[in-house]
Design a protein around this motif. Sequence first.
Motif, PDB file in Angstrom:
ATOM      1  N   TRP A 161     -15.768   7.679 -69.893  1.00 32.37           N
ATOM      2  CA  TRP A 161     -16.896   7.494 -68.990  1.00 32.37           C
ATOM      3  C   TRP A 161     -18.246   7.715 -69.656  1.00 32.37           C
ATOM      4  N   ARG A 162     -18.292   8.293 -70.847  1.00 32.36           N
ATOM      5  CA  ARG A 162     -19.579   8.597 -71.471  1.00 32.36           C
ATOM      6  C   ARG A 162     -20.334   7.337 -71.914  1.00 32.36           C
ATOM      7  N   ASP A 163     -19.615   6.266 -72.178  1.00 38.81           N
ATOM      8  CA  ASP A 163     -20.314   5.032 -72.587  1.00 38.81           C
ATOM      9  C   ASP A 163     -19.718   3.788 -71.939  1.00 38.81           C
ATOM     10  N   ALA A 164     -19.019   3.946 -70.832  1.00 38.80           N
ATOM     11  CA  ALA A 164     -18.371   2.811 -70.176  1.00 38.80           C
ATOM     12  C   ALA A 164     -19.400   1.851 -69.578  1.00 38.80           C
ATOM     13  N   VAL A 165     -19.063   0.574 -69.614  1.00 40.79           N
ATOM     14  CA  VAL A 165     -19.795  -0.434 -68.851  1.00 40.79           C
ATOM     15  C   VAL A 165     -18.944  -0.732 -67.622  1.00 40.79           C
ATOM     16  N   ILE A 166     -19.481  -0.439 -66.456  1.00 39.17           N
ATOM     17  CA  ILE A 166     -18.729  -0.518 -65.205  1.00 39.17           C
ATOM     18  C   ILE A 166     -19.297  -1.636 -64.341  1.00 39.17           C
ATOM     19  N   TYR A 167     -18.426  -2.489 -63.858  1.00 37.33           N
ATOM     20  CA  TYR A 167     -18.805  -3.662 -63.068  1.00 37.33           C
ATOM     21  C   TYR A 167     -18.680  -3.334 -61.589  1.00 37.33           C
ATOM     22  N   GLN A 168     -19.767  -3.487 -60.854  1.00 37.38           N
ATOM     23  CA  GLN A 168     -19.746  -3.187 -59.426  1.00 37.38           C
ATOM     24  C   GLN A 168     -19.237  -4.380 -58.631  1.00 37.38           C
ATOM     25  N   VAL A 169     -18.172  -4.159 -57.866  1.00 34.84           N
ATOM     26  CA  VAL A 169     -17.584  -5.189 -57.013  1.00 34.84           C
ATOM     27  C   VAL A 169     -17.934  -4.889 -55.555  1.00 34.84           C
TER      28      VAL A 169
END
Length: 563
Positions: free
Chosen positions: A16-24
């Motif tokens: 989680w420290r550098d994740a790219v997270i896609y909002q759905v």
Amino acid sequence: MPQSQHTDGSNPAPWWRDAVIYQVYIRSFADDSGDGIGDLDGLRRRLPYLADLGVDALWLNPWYTSPMADGGYDVADYRDIDPSFGTLEDAKAMIAEAHEQGLRVVIDIVPNHTSDQHAWFQEALAAEPGAPARDLYHFRPGKGVEGDEPPNDWRSVFGGPAWTRTTNADGTPGEWYLHLFASEQPDLNWDNQVVRDEFESILKFWFDLGVDGVRIDVANSLLKEPGLPDVGTSDIELLTSDPDAGGPEHPHWDRNGVHEIFRGWRAVADSYDDPRVFVAEAWVGTPQRLARYVRPDELHTAFNFDYLQAPWRPAQLRSAIDTSIAALGAVGAPPTWVLSNHDVARHVTRYAVEQTEKQIRSLAHVADADIDLELGTRRARAAALLMLALPGGAYVYQGEELGLWEVTDLPEELLQDPTWKRSEHTDRGRDGCRVPLPWSGDEPPFGYSPEDAHAEPWLPQPAAWKHLTPEAQAGDPGSMLELYRSALRIRRAQSALGDGELTWESEPDAAVQSFTRGAPDFRCVVNFGSEPAELPAHREVLLSSVPLEDGRLPGDAAVWLAI
């Protein structure tokens, strides 16, 4: 599941420290059933697209049973899926298939309030004043001789008073209940231990089903000052005061006691062999106050709204970056960057208007401005490279990788955001950023619904979006989609990117901003000016938001360089 993309070999950093997270935003992502509303089967069908995009995880807006008075943020049952999205079995299948694609799953939780259809609130309405059921919420007698005035002066975020009066069984007016949002969203009483125990149980329920993390809706709002005193005329002053420096606390925003609640939640998350994670939605006065939410024994990350709202101006953006890195770094937490989400106008449109020193957030801030979507798109391309080069993690709101803009001309009769009604039809609200995604074809619904769909999408799509579908953009090196795919691929391969340090190589107010990451062997250059700029010495151009002009970086553009 994968750890962080940037590791030191034997001791990988937490993912989680550098994740790219896609909002759905499930309702608007992909409709498999043909009823015009996005669903879990539609999402499952598109998981390979998200894996190919190169993101690390998904964040899903609320999928719980809900009357949908506020797009699912009015929850009637926290342990089941709303039928419009599917079933609990569909959710389990989606989690499993996302994991198979290498994608983690983060879900939303709404702890400040429930739906007025939640069993607890229905029991409270049926109970007498002073009954234990009513203590799960905030019921109070009204002011005035007949009790016909609200208990205090608190205002709803959506407009109007934050209080609604009940009706007794005999038809006479009863007590009032608190709702900081819509009247269909009564606030829970977090001073009641039953409420605290219930939400820890809800967390365990979803963690046990394989959910990797939770985004906490309005994490700063749970506790209210005892006695529920008036805010008075000093609301803005209270919102920006710093209790850490001796200033007063707001009676219902960002109260210090919320941190005890989140320390309890962190203990639940850490009890799993693969610890679960939290991201806070916390609208607070300063980056220092935000840092309190992500101390080592509390939440993991928090959305960076100062950065999101900053105008496309070098001094303001750099200030937001520096203050965020400093404040969060002081407690060992990584920054998390975001350009758009389901609550703000899409940044293509925000960047398409004149950029002053004022923060820009909602459609109301751009409604009367001249909108240049070509310019907004150009700036959005540069902003993507800037954001993805910064230390820490990032969030991508569905459709930003396609270059979607805010839909500003939705028919009034189709608007569903409660802000529209509660503002007496003066604020169009957030529906313009929630229009269903276009996927393929030359006309609506652009593959969002199946060809034999029996209903139109719940909000209409602009015909001009036919040029922005993944089908239309795939393979086009000049498209927004391929820019994001390339940036995410390079970000994953570059050890300098993600978590780590940043070193500025430019003056704070310069039109051309530049920073290095890593050894340094990576450099990001952003030209906020109008004239092309010379590039620093480099070995290779890794990626540019627009073509270079004789080796120079044009205005409103960004480039990644290998040094």
